[in-house]
Structure formats: structure tokens, C-alpha cells
Design a protein around this motif. Structure first.
Motif, short mmCIF file in Angstrom:
data_model
loop_
_atom_site.label_atom_id
_atom_site.label_comp_id
_atom_site.label_asym_id
_atom_site.label_seq_id
_atom_site.Cartn_x
_atom_site.Cartn_y
_atom_site.Cartn_z
N LEU A 5 1.85 6.06 8.33
CA LEU A 5 1.23 4.55 8.78
C LEU A 5 0.80 4.40 10.29
O LEU A 5 -0.42 3.63 9.44
CB LEU A 5 2.82 3.95 9.63
CG LEU A 5 4.27 4.51 8.81
CD1 LEU A 5 5.16 3.78 9.92
CD2 LEU A 5 4.74 2.99 8.01
N SER A 6 0.06 5.34 10.17
CA SER A 6 -0.81 5.32 11.19
C SER A 6 -1.25 6.83 11.60
O SER A 6 -1.00 8.12 11.24
CB SER A 6 -0.64 4.74 12.89
OG SER A 6 0.29 5.59 13.75
N ALA A 7 -2.66 7.49 11.85
CA ALA A 7 -3.40 8.54 12.34
C ALA A 7 -4.29 7.48 13.39
O ALA A 7 -4.89 6.69 13.84
CB ALA A 7 -4.11 9.62 10.92
N SER A 8 -4.33 9.17 14.21
CA SER A 8 -5.05 9.17 15.56
C SER A 8 -6.42 10.77 15.88
O SER A 8 -5.21 11.59 15.66
CB SER A 8 -4.86 8.52 17.36
OG SER A 8 -3.36 9.78 17.27
N GLN A 124 -5.02 6.03 2.01
CA GLN A 124 -4.93 5.31 1.19
C GLN A 124 -4.42 6.31 -0.04
O GLN A 124 -3.33 6.55 -0.70
CB GLN A 124 -6.10 4.52 1.19
CG GLN A 124 -5.54 3.01 1.60
CD GLN A 124 -6.58 2.20 1.71
OE1 GLN A 124 -7.58 2.96 0.47
NE2 GLN A 124 -7.14 0.96 2.26
N ARG A 125 -5.35 7.38 0.32
CA ARG A 125 -5.27 8.40 -1.06
C ARG A 125 -3.73 8.98 -0.71
O ARG A 125 -3.40 9.44 -1.76
CB ARG A 125 -6.30 9.29 -1.29
CG ARG A 125 -7.99 8.93 -1.48
CD ARG A 125 -8.80 9.62 -1.70
NE ARG A 125 -8.50 10.87 -1.05
CZ ARG A 125 -8.15 12.15 -0.29
NH1 ARG A 125 -7.38 12.88 -1.66
NH2 ARG A 125 -8.71 12.09 0.71
N TYR A 126 -3.19 9.54 -0.13
CA TYR A 126 -1.83 10.15 0.94
C TYR A 126 -0.91 9.44 0.63
O TYR A 126 -0.33 10.43 -0.13
CB TYR A 126 -2.58 11.00 1.79
CG TYR A 126 -2.93 12.16 1.48
CD1 TYR A 126 -2.17 13.55 1.58
CD2 TYR A 126 -4.29 12.50 1.73
CE1 TYR A 126 -2.98 14.26 1.32
CE2 TYR A 126 -5.13 13.54 2.09
CZ TYR A 126 -4.25 14.42 1.95
OH TYR A 126 -5.07 15.87 1.65
N ASN A 127 -1.08 8.04 0.11
CA ASN A 127 -0.11 7.01 0.28
C ASN A 127 -0.08 7.07 -0.98
O ASN A 127 1.48 6.68 -1.76
CB ASN A 127 -0.19 6.50 1.06
CG ASN A 127 0.01 6.17 2.71
OD1 ASN A 127 0.67 6.98 3.92
ND2 ASN A 127 0.10 5.06 3.27
#
Length: 308
Positions: A5-8, A124-127
């Protein structure tokens, strides 16, 4: 549906956010997870290099290396091996793109926001697991996780009054314990740090030699002031203690370095009659430079053993 969902990207020593992906989902669960992100960011220096926090429908995973932590939020059914492969890929790209000096001296939040482009592409690639081109690394990561599983953080630990202080004892070996703070590693030594260390040793040696000369003068003449001897030896101790603070991590390290610098200034003020202005300027400048290097060399997250 399982997805990231998100990363930081966060600096370990103070939790300063350096970069982050844009979140579009505004659900109650996501809002709660953002709170967990902030709470974890403040405790990164006390945690192992690889951790997981399970919060019901979502998982927060992160790895830390070279003073920077890479955090991500995913659904609870997202494979752990893919999650840490994703974080590992972010880590490699960030280390390649930005040097440690930039991350250490960053002041404002999200100063590397352009890294968000890479985070979004990688997310996007990992999803889309069918199009993943990193299948060769999955076996290595799976083995690594089995040998050294991530430390499992519970929500109750986040909500405790003392944070993670009660679990920060014992030696972490990937089995659920965290390293004691006194043994925490500092960031790698830089060239200015080495110069400050050598100059502090030199100032300590000069003070020591002058202290012995003052003792000889005191023995030969009863009119000499013994307080000069004390000032020289206090200056020696202060310089050597600055070297110790630069090499080892201790509690209240920054405060101790400022107090030590203050002692150096006081000793040189007292020795004003025995030193010329250039000598005083040299000793005080070296003390200030060493204090700055101690301040810049902060604790780092443990460097992971895999593919860095």
C-alpha cells in the motif's frame, strides 16, 4: 487482495522522513497505520535491523542499514519474502543514489521526495507478481528469513508507557530479542572524523607534556601555582574523553560532548597567561571540531547481512 500500500524512507537517529510514496487510500485502518509508522520511526535506533508489526488487516515491515530505515505497509496476506525483497530493492537503490553525507545532514522532511518515483515503480512491480523479474532473489531471501526471522513487534508494545525500553535488553540474534543500547554501532567513520580524533589526541598529549613541565617547575620553585598543573591534566582528560565519545556510543553522548568542550574552554581560559593566542585558538578550535564530529556520528541501524 494482497498488495503493498505504501512505503517510506526514514533516518534512524531521529525518525526524520526522507521520502515516501503517495497514499491514496484514506480508510480508518490506514489512518491508524500511519500513527504506527510515526511511533516506530521514533524508536528505530532501539530496534533490530529487520522487524514486522502486525496490525490486523495490515502489516508494517522495515529494514535498517547505514543509518536509514526502509518501511512499508502491506495487507496481512502479502508474502513476507516479497515484502522484504521489496525493501531490499529500495535500500540498494537509495544507497546507490544518495551518499551518507546527504542523509546525515538533511534538515527538512522529505528532502529526497524525488525518490518517490522509484518507490512507485517498484511498488507497481511487486503488486503484479506475475511480472516480477526478481524471482532469482526470492530463494535467497526466503532462506535468509528462515535463518534470521524478523523481530515481531506487538501493538501492545507500541502502546506501552515506556515504548520499547522494556524489550531493549538481551542480545538480538534474529530470535526475538533486541541488542542492548550500550553496544549499538555508530555510523562509519569519515575523514573529518579521523582528523578530529587525531587532533584531539595531539591536544591531549600537548596538555600532558605541559602538565609534567608544570610539575617540574613546581618542584624547583615554591612560587609556582599548582592549579596550573590541575588545568593541564583536566585538559588532557577532556581531550581523551572526546576521543572516547567519538568511538563509542553512550547515553547522553551529545550532552557529554558539549560539557567536555566547555571544560576544554575553561581550562584554556585559566591557562591564558601560559599560552599565546594561537595556542589557545588551536586547542579551542580542535575541541569545537571534535564536538561537531561526535554530534554528526550518530548510532546506525544494524546493517543487514543480505545482498547489500
Amino acid at each position: 487482495m494482497s498488495m503493498i500500500l505504501s512505503a517510506s524512507v526514514v533516518r534512524v537517529r531521529d525518525g526524520l522522513p526522507l521520502s515516501a510514496s503517495t497514499d491514496y487510500e484514506q480508510s480508518t485502518g490506514m489512518q491508524e497505520c500511519r500513527k504506527y509508522f510515526k511511533m516506530l520511526a521514533k524508536k528505530l535506533s532501539q530496534l533490530p535491523d529487520r522487524c514486522t508489526l502486525k496490525t490486523g488487516q495490515y502489516n508494517i515491515n522495515f529494514i535498517s542499514s547505514l543509518g536509514v530505515s526502509y518501511m512499508m505497509l502491506c495487507t496481512e496476506n502479502y508474502p513476507s519474502v516479497l515484502a522484504f525483497c521489496f525493501l531490499d530493492e529500495l535500500q540498494k537503490e537509495f544507497i546507490t543514489t544518495y551518499n551518507m553525507m546527504k542523509t546525515n545532514t538533511a534538515i527538512r522532511p522529505y528532502c529526497f521526495i524525488e525518490f518517490d518515483n522509484f518507490i512507485q515503480r517498484t511498488k507497481q512491480r511487486y503488486n503484479n507478481t506475475r511480472s516480477l523479474s526478481t524471482k532469482m532473489n526470492l530463494a535467497d531471501m526466503q532462506t535468509e528469513i528462515k535463518l534470521r526471522p524478523p523481530y515481531q513487534i506487538s501493538v501492545s508494545e507500541l502502546g506501552s508507557a515506556n515504548g520499547f525500553a522494556h524489550v531493549s535488553v538481551g542480545e538480538y540474534k534474529g530470535t526475538g530479542k533486541i541488542s542492548a543500547a550500550p553496544h549499538q554501532r555508530l555510523e562509519p567513520v569519515t575523514l573529518p572524523g579521523i582528523v578530529s580524533f587525531v587532533l584531539s589526541l595531539l591536544c591531549g598529549a600537548l596538555n600532558l607534556i605541559r602538565g609534567f613541565h608544570a610539575i617540574e617547575s613546581l618542584l624547583q620553585s615554591e612560587g609556582e601555582d599548582f592549579s596550573y598543573v590541575i588545568a593541564f591534566f583536566l585538559g588532557t582528560a577532556a581531550c581523551l574523553y572526546q576521543c572516547y565519545l567519538f568511538v563509542y556510543h553512550t547515553g547522553w553522548r551529545n550532552a557529554k560532548s558539549f560539557l567536555t568542550f566547555g571544560l576544554i574552554c575553561l581550562c584554556n581560559m585559566y591557562l591564558y597567561e601560559l599560552r599565546n593566542l594561537w595556542q589557545l585558538f588551536f586547542h579551542v578550535t580542535v575541541g569545537a571540531f571534535s564536538t561537531l564530529q561526535i554530534r554528526l556520528r550518530q548510532p546506525q541501524g544494524k546493517s543487514p547481512d543480505y545482498n547489500v
